[in-house]
Scaffold this active site. Sequence first.
Site, PDB file in Angstrom:
ATOM      1  N   ASP A 112       0.858  -1.168   0.000  1.00  0.00           N
ATOM      2  CA  ASP A 112       0.000   0.000   0.000  1.00  0.00           C
ATOM      3  C   ASP A 112       0.909   1.238   0.000  1.00  0.00           C
ATOM      4  O   ASP A 112       2.133   1.148   0.111  1.00  0.00           O
ATOM      5  CB  ASP A 112      -0.946  -0.034   1.212  1.00  0.00           C
ATOM      6  CG  ASP A 112      -2.173   0.822   0.989  1.00  0.00           C
ATOM      7  OD1 ASP A 112      -3.191   0.609   1.663  1.00  0.00           O
ATOM      8  OD2 ASP A 112      -2.121   1.724   0.111  1.00  0.00           O
TER       9      ASP A 112
HETATM   10  C1  GLC Z   1      -4.188   4.346  -0.353  1.00  0.00           C
HETATM   11  C2  GLC Z   1      -5.129   3.222   0.051  1.00  0.00           C
HETATM   12  C3  GLC Z   1      -5.248   2.133  -0.977  1.00  0.00           C
HETATM   13  C4  GLC Z   1      -5.084   2.709  -2.366  1.00  0.00           C
HETATM   14  C5  GLC Z   1      -3.655   3.208  -2.485  1.00  0.00           C
HETATM   15  C6  GLC Z   1      -3.385   3.841  -3.866  1.00  0.00           C
HETATM   16  O1  GLC Z   1      -3.441   4.755   0.752  1.00  0.00           O
HETATM   17  O2  GLC Z   1      -4.892   2.600   1.308  1.00  0.00           O
HETATM   18  O3  GLC Z   1      -6.543   1.523  -0.788  1.00  0.00           O
HETATM   19  O4  GLC Z   1      -5.326   1.704  -3.343  1.00  0.00           O
HETATM   20  O5  GLC Z   1      -3.325   4.135  -1.464  1.00  0.00           O
HETATM   21  O6  GLC Z   1      -4.170   4.971  -4.014  1.00  0.00           O
END
Ligand code: GLC
Length: 722
Positions: free
Chosen positions: A271
Amino acid sequence: MRTPEEIDRLVEELLSRMTLEEKIGQMVQSAGLDTAAIGGDLDAAPLEEEIANGRVGTAIYIQADAKLARRLQSIAVEKSRLGIPLIFCQDVIHGFQTVFPIPLGWSCSFDPELVRRAVEISAKEATRAGVMLAFSPMLDIARDPRWGRVSEGAGEDPCLDARLARAQVMGYQGGEDGAGLGDGEHVACCLKHFVGYGAAEGGRDYNTVEISPSTLHNVYLPPFKAGVDAGAAMVMPSFNLVDGVSSAASPYVLQTLLRQELGFDGVIVSDYAAVVETIAHGLAQDGREAALRCANAGLDIEMATDLFNRELPRLVMEGKVPEAIIDGAVRRILALKYRLGIMDDPYLYMHEGEEKAVYLAPEHLETARCLARESCVLLKNDGALPLKEGAKIALVGPCADSKDQLGPWQFSAFKERTVTLRQGLEERGYAVSCEPATTIFEPLEGGVARAVALARDCDAIVLAVGEDMTMSGEAASRQNIVIPEAQMALAEAMRATGKPLVTVVTCGRPLLLDWFERHSNALLCGWFPGTEAGHALADLLSGDHNPSGRLSISFPRHAGQIPVYYNHMPTGRPWNGISDEKFVSRYLDGPNDPLYPFGYGLSYSSFKLAEVSLSSGRMTREDTLAVTAKVRNTSSVPGATVLQLYVHDVAARVSRPVKELKDFVRVDLDAHQERTVTLHIAPEDLRFHDGRDWVLVSGRFEVFVWFSSADCDLEKLEFTLE
Ligand code: GLC
């Protein structure tokens, strides 16, 4: 499409030509094309330079622009030494340009096929703009409505979440095991956030998580297993700790649970900045140790930061990270690029000029309207709904004529196309006098007085209250899950008029609605209904369509009850909710049960259940038990209900929930129609994890069949597993 064998051969051939730095470059994902460089780390080289140097393998946040994607792709293909194209990704969570209800809303449809269709439309629209991979579906079970990301998931039940997980993987990827990947109309999907993110203590986003191994396996894993079994191409580990280690750095999470137990062989992407966050977690001294731990745990791609590029070459040279780990990650990444078709045609997903014909196409809007209707849940109705034909409506509240109906996690460029409730009611022919009276948080000067004046000569008040899109989603936890005070003052003033009061709630989470249960004549939860909000709400308020949504998450009476969910354990001192026993599991100052339970929802029809029977009272490990029931619509109004099958394992090695959903079916019935429906219980449904292993234990099981998880009027049925 290339065969798996061809892809394996081509990947090996390409891998053999790659330098260590080029391999590691495939393991880095840029944070966003609007940030000058990877991860917004402005002292890094500009993104275009990083791409040309082969230091980026995938990119996120493309601004829904095929031209931009084409420009960057041409740099990767023409300027980098090996010309390996990029995968462009985006958070396509509940629509791309056509916005569908938030996932917590659409989960209340209990309609996996319609959700699959909506998701397939989202993929079709996204691929016009160069998007090849969606960071979706979000599969986190959530039992705490203070957590803002409850809006992105399917509520509190593993069975419903698992069915919707499969439906979304099939929709995004065009069928089992990514059958549609490479056709230029489907996208790879990414199950997230693996695992247990929704159990954040206090409902506070990014907070610590403590889950027992049995609960982890029985509650939080099943939706991910369903998504992996359907062939999801990617999984994203969660920010939170699992047994003391954050998922991105955890061999237990990535190897034991994901690779070995679930059998996932696709790509694992962190993430956002989760690699560098291992330092804040206290799991790494510095970036070098953060990169070391995450790479050795089995993380394939680092999102949004650049530690892999900076630290891994030396760590591999020093033998601290085996090059075999790097090669494994790069094989999976390259194989996905071949499956997506971009190794043969890097511009397969860039359809400049087609956007207009595809975005918000009539059939897309019709699907959005249908799913929004099925997502709304009628929580109370004393007869005030449906609104009478030609009624004079006082439509009041901050959500009355607001386009803020799309909810969090959408990037649509067509927000102005959102149909407001006012538009919907006026197009439906009602005489509507509209007064917002407040903003979401503040009263408007003279607003309540104007609303009271409108109410005086109307036939009914429609009070449109709720949250705005910033009040749920990521980093949007709330301590006090109420309708803001200014809106409550308006509600009190509307109640005081004595006119029929119909309340419509726009929200991204369960809110505390006890006042509305007591003082509204009717109460409809619309969630964030999406682009077709006003049309769908007017369809239901007018009675042109009959509400059929059932809650996928419990609504507490009081915040002090949280977490409150239907599939809870019995405890050693269960309370029946009625007796005045003291030494039982209860509160001194309130009931245990929620205001509205999982599976609950009303209709303009009335349904009866009769003749529920089991195909047998004994079940072997090879059988599947059939549960048949007669469902009758006893009203003159056609409608749909959701018949739900719950099972209770009476006694087992570990305590089991008082009931668990194991099957469900939507039943559409004409006026006074009766239908026999069949639900099923398979041995697989009765397996549970006892903290060490998955087990299937002989014994007695109780069966409940009903239209909700509570108030089951029918006698219990039983069977014995031999
Ligand atoms: C964010 C979220 C995740 C998302 C990623 C890219 O922090 O936790 O769900 O897909 O970053 O945007």
